[in-house]
Design a protein around this motif. Structure first.
Motif, PDB file in Angstrom:
ATOM      1  N   GLU A  57       0.406 -18.986 -27.429  1.00  0.00           N
ATOM      2  CA  GLU A  57      -0.168 -19.141 -26.099  1.00  0.00           C
ATOM      3  C   GLU A  57      -1.374 -18.220 -25.934  1.00  0.00           C
ATOM      4  OE1 GLU A  57       1.366 -19.378 -21.585  1.00  0.00           O
ATOM      5  OE2 GLU A  57       2.628 -18.354 -23.021  1.00  0.00           O
TER       6      GLU A  57
ATOM      7  N   TYR B  21       3.199 -29.675 -14.200  1.00  0.00           N
ATOM      8  CA  TYR B  21       3.519 -28.573 -15.095  1.00  0.00           C
ATOM      9  C   TYR B  21       3.131 -27.231 -14.488  1.00  0.00           C
ATOM     10  CZ  TYR B  21       4.225 -32.250 -18.493  1.00  0.00           C
ATOM     11  OH  TYR B  21       4.693 -33.360 -19.146  1.00  0.00           O
ATOM     12  N   GLY B  25       5.333 -24.101 -13.828  1.00  0.00           N
ATOM     13  CA  GLY B  25       4.876 -22.850 -14.424  1.00  0.00           C
ATOM     14  C   GLY B  25       4.858 -21.700 -13.436  1.00  0.00           C
ATOM     15  N   TYR B  58      11.688 -24.189 -20.165  1.00  0.00           N
ATOM     16  CA  TYR B  58      10.421 -23.756 -19.571  1.00  0.00           C
ATOM     17  C   TYR B  58       9.320 -23.670 -20.622  1.00  0.00           C
ATOM     18  CZ  TYR B  58       7.213 -20.634 -17.049  1.00  0.00           C
ATOM     19  OH  TYR B  58       6.122 -20.062 -16.458  1.00  0.00           O
ATOM     20  N   THR B  59       9.669 -23.158 -21.815  1.00  0.00           N
ATOM     21  CA  THR B  59       8.681 -23.005 -22.880  1.00  0.00           C
ATOM     22  C   THR B  59       7.955 -24.311 -23.174  1.00  0.00           C
ATOM     23  OG1 THR B  59      10.387 -21.633 -23.825  1.00  0.00           O
ATOM     24  CG2 THR B  59       8.396 -21.877 -25.100  1.00  0.00           C
ATOM     25  N   VAL B  62       5.593 -25.103 -20.394  1.00  0.00           N
ATOM     26  CA  VAL B  62       4.443 -24.196 -20.427  1.00  0.00           C
ATOM     27  C   VAL B  62       3.403 -24.716 -21.417  1.00  0.00           C
ATOM     28  CG1 VAL B  62       3.644 -21.919 -21.156  1.00  0.00           C
ATOM     29  CG2 VAL B  62       5.601 -22.121 -19.660  1.00  0.00           C
ATOM     30  N   LEU B 109       5.095 -13.443 -21.594  1.00  0.00           N
ATOM     31  CA  LEU B 109       6.026 -14.545 -21.795  1.00  0.00           C
ATOM     32  C   LEU B 109       6.433 -14.606 -23.266  1.00  0.00           C
ATOM     33  CD1 LEU B 109       7.465 -16.850 -20.359  1.00  0.00           C
ATOM     34  CD2 LEU B 109       5.609 -18.346 -21.055  1.00  0.00           C
ATOM     35  N   SER B 136       1.915 -15.448 -13.408  1.00  0.00           N
ATOM     36  CA  SER B 136       1.878 -16.871 -13.069  1.00  0.00           C
ATOM     37  C   SER B 136       1.523 -17.069 -11.603  1.00  0.00           C
ATOM     38  CB  SER B 136       3.207 -17.545 -13.411  1.00  0.00           C
ATOM     39  OG  SER B 136       4.252 -16.924 -12.717  1.00  0.00           O
TER      40      SER B 136
END
Lengths: 337, 455
Positions: A57, B21, B25, B58-59, B62, B109, B136
């Motif tokens: 990321e 999303y 997020g 969630y990953t 994301v 994260l 976030s």
């Protein structure tokens, strides 16, 4: 120092950061697919996964940072690049989207399969190709003015020898940088079988790397001679770059000191990248956008302030991330989950 | 088709896809934070497992959120280059700050997701949720200030088509920033909470993994608590927004409400169909004087009608339908959560978990998402024909490049594929693994016996 120099230095440094970190990422995706397809997946894949999981990321943010930054410091670039790059950038975006998503689908889902690995791996080579087109266009000659505006001359681009040599340089660099890093990482993980495989990949790419760099230089000469001549003023940077490459290849060939070898690869690209960038000035997009088209004073001031504050926040966080995953012996060797 | 329309459809499509999303997020980190907190505090493996399972799903979201966010970030320059050239002089700061917030979140994260078992003291791992939540939510704040600037521009003088005397801070904290940021953030929390309510309700209804009933009931309860609290705040945010629009963007409020004549004692119109020629509404539900009360707390508040706005600055009147959807679906979540607690309060535990109620709970998540979509369509269509209200029209900002049509088709196909795969992956991820299996996988078999005291 004035804002135009601050702006371009910040952006160029971030772009360099992106080139290194994204190359590792893109190449890893391709090698991962290659290993799967040739049945070496059990040796290579765990190494790649362990490195990529916590950082993918962050890699992407480097890219976002660059394009938000360039539009911020030089809003005119939004107009010129924005208008001309509609098709090439959209293709790059679609590839990026496929890659990012299928990385996660492949990684976190139970039903991962070879098709997903292929999507994730092949896009890793196509994205640098698509993105490098931006650098080609920045040399001028591919934008034509038409009634009421500008547009990109796609046919000219498709048949340009210079464009193709840059594309191949981008792809080979990705495979070259990432295999250098993975050799180092696999060695740290004490996965010596993997080291042997990846090391060979690296050595395979050295000759094409040298050859293609020459093509790019020659292409630049026909495409933008002023830039080519200016680049000769920075001959020492390109010389240093070649020297660092020599050391890196020597170390990896001899099979020792992989960490140092990777640092040499980074320096190799640092010198070449900054040599190219500095000789390009004052143009950001030849001949339309110069660095003096910097955003208004007040905004430039706040951008610089925020940038410094942001770095104060990011650098410690990045160091923490690296210590936990890149330099933590137990994690790298897979001793914990 | 006209380029402006193509550009609008493409941008709308990207945003409509991205906000699903993006909302997840922004909202889910707070849910994870609460569950992990409860888990450690109460020594309860159910909560810990839940936090971890949510984080796992969630990953995946994301990843898609990041890539679609990247797309819209670049599309702004690709589709609307003239807009970015002009507005870049003034919105660069919040965009830049948003990237920093996002960077910060991305780093933590990554650390959070891969250090579940690394710390001896579990609180240390929980602390990592703080930067994730901050990152976030703050990135939502910054990006909303950009959108607010487009609605209520401030902090510059326009001289010969260029922004002069720029004050980036004033531009960021423009008139609508406060209400919009509040509205966006609380609705994201709300949607995340009700999305998890839906997950719990569906699992209780289908009862595939019978051993998980207690786990899902606990999840339902906690998410209902979060849900009811933020839904109440959302109600407040909606009310503040109406008052704000009345003051600063009357044409938008008038279009939402099909309010043509400027008058006191203005009625609130719910539903209905408009005959645009005669400015007549049919089949509506009319609440006398309610619009005046909403706009300024008293029935005597005069509400500007569309007929006092130049015709070529009218927003499209279709926004009323989106407005209705937003309000009704948004209220639904508040309604079911209040009902849930009312039943609990009157000791009707079995009613609160009856099949009928579970079906209602299950609806709340999807309806929240629909409300978010409708809300953004209301807000964005309501700003037409302006891209920067009062300064630049959408038609002046569109790119001159060829190829918008093919670009739109390519992205459309991309979103279909990504959307489909996300659902498929998410379903497969949890379909055959009960929460109990996950708990054993994460914390070992002995965690099933333990009553706490371990940390």
């Amino acid at each position: 120092m004035n804002y135009e120099i601050i702006g371009i230095t910040v952006l160029w440094t971030f772009l360099y950061g992106y080139v290194i970190i994204a190359s590792v990422d893109f190449g890893a995706g391709f090698y991962n697919f290659y290993a799967k397809a040739t049945g070496k997946s059990n040796i290579i894949t765990p190494i790649i996964t362990r490195y990529l999981n916590p950082v993918w990321e962050v890699t992407n943010v480097f890219f976002v940072f660059f394009f938000v930054g360039i539009v911020g410091f030089y809003p005119e670039t939004a107009y010129y690049y924005g208008t001309t790059l509609l098709i090439p950038a959209s293709i790059a975006l679609i590839l990026l989207a496929i890659r990012g998503s299928y990385y996660a689908f492949n990684q976190y889902s139970k039903d991962s399969n070879i098709v997903w690995a292929f999507l994730y791996g092949s896009t890793g080579l196509l994205i640098p190709a698509a993105l490098s087109i931006t650098l080609v266009i920045s040399e001028g000659g591919f934008i034509e003015e038409k009634f009421g505006g500008i547009d990109l001359n796609i046919t000219e681009l498709l048949f340009s020898q210079y464009a193709w040599s840059v594309v191949f340089l981008a792809i080979i660099s990705v495979l070259y940088i990432s295999s250098a890093f993975l050799t180092f990482y696999a060695n740290r993980a004490r996965a010596f079988q993997a080291v042997e495989v990846i090391r060979k990949w690296f050595l395979t790419w050295t000759i094409p790397m040298l050859a293609i760099s020459q093509f790019v230089f020659l292409g630049l000469r026909t495409n933008n001679e002023a830039h080519f001549l200016n680049a000769q003023n920075y001959w020492y940077l390109f010389g240093l770059s070649l020297m660092f490459m020599g050391i890196a290849v020597y170390l990896i060939y001899k099979g020792r000191n992989y960490g140092m070898a990777f640092i040499m690869v980074m320096l190799q690209f640092f010198c070449a990248f900054f040599g190219y960038g500095m000789s390009k000035l004052p143009y950001i997009l030849y001949p339309y956008v110069k660095i003096d088209s910097v955003v208004n004073e007040a905004m430039a001031f706040w951008l610089t302030v925020v940038f410094i504050l942001g770095l104060l926040l990011l650098v410690p966080s990045l160091i923490m991330l690296m210590r936990m995953f890149l330099f933590d012996k137990d994690y790298v060797q897979g001793k914990e989950n | 088709m006209e380029d402006v329309l193509l550009g609008r459809i493409l941008t709308g499509m990207t945003l409509a896809f991205h906000i699903i999303y993006a909302t997840v997020g922004v909202g889910i980190p707070i849910v994870i934070m609460v569950f992990e907190f409860l888990g450690i505090k109460k020594n309860d493996y159910h909560y810990l497992t839940m936090a971890r399972r949510i984080a796992k799903g969630y990953t995946v979201t994301v990843a898609v959120g990041v890539v679609t966010g990247t797309i819209i970030g670049l599309q702004l320059s690709l589709i609307w280059p003239d807009f970015m050239k002009l507005a870049g002089q003034i919105i660069a700061l919040p965009l830049f700050m948003e990237t920093f917030a996002f960077f910060f979140e991305a780093i933590f994260l990554g650390i959070y997701l891969y250090t579940w078992d690394r710390f001896k003291n579990r609180w240390h791992h929980w602390l990592l949720t703080i930067p994730v939540v901050i990152g976030s939510s703050i990135s939502a704040v910054f990006i909303t200030t950009v959108n607010s600037f487009m609605n209520t521009p401030a902090g510059f003088d326009l001289v010969d088509g260029v922004f002069k005397n720029v004050d980036p801070i004033m531009a960021m904290f423009n008139a609508s920033t406060g209400v919009r940021v509040f509205h966006v953030v609380v609705t994201a929390y709300m949607t995340a909470a009700f999305f998890m309510v839906t997950v719990a309700a569906v699992n209780l209804l289908r009862a595939k993994h019978k051993e998980d009933r207690e786990y899902h009931r606990k999840g339902l309860k906690v998410n209902m608590i979060i849900g009811v609290a933020v839904a109440a705040l959302t109600l407040l945010a909606g009310d503040l927004s109406a008052k704000f629009l009345h003051e600063e963007q009357p044409e938008k409020l008038a279009a939402f409400e099909w309010h043509f004549e400027t008058e006191k004692n203005a009625d609130l119109i719910l539903f209905g169909v408009l005959d645009e020629e005669n400015q007549e509404v049919k089949g509506e539900l009319r609440i006398p004087s309610a619009l005046s009360i909403l706009s300024g707390t008293s029935p005597s508040t005069e509400v500007t009608g569309l007929n006092d706005i130049p015709r070529d600055e009218w927003p499209p009147l279709v926004v009323h339908y989106f407005f209705d959807i937003m309000v009704v679906f948004g209220m639904f979540g508040l309604g079911v959560s209040v009902l849930y607690f009312a039943l609990k309060l009157f000791k009707k535990e079995e009613w609160a978990h009856s099949r009928f109620m579970l079906y209602l709970y299950a609806l709340s998540g999807p309806l929240c998402f629909a409300a978010i979509e409708a809300g953004w369509f209301t807000a964005e269509l309501g700003r037409q024909p302006w891209i920067i209200r009062g300064y630049m029209r959408v038609s002046e900002a569109i790119t001159q490049a060829d190829g918008l049509g093919i670009t739109m088709i390519m992205f459309g196909i991309l979103y279909l594929i990504l959307g489909y795969t996300t659902i498929q992956v998410m379903v497969n991820m949890f379909k055959n693994t009960s929460a109990r299996d996950s708990q054993i996988e994460y914390y070992g078999k002995e965690s099933l016996m333990e009553q706490g005291g371990r940390f």
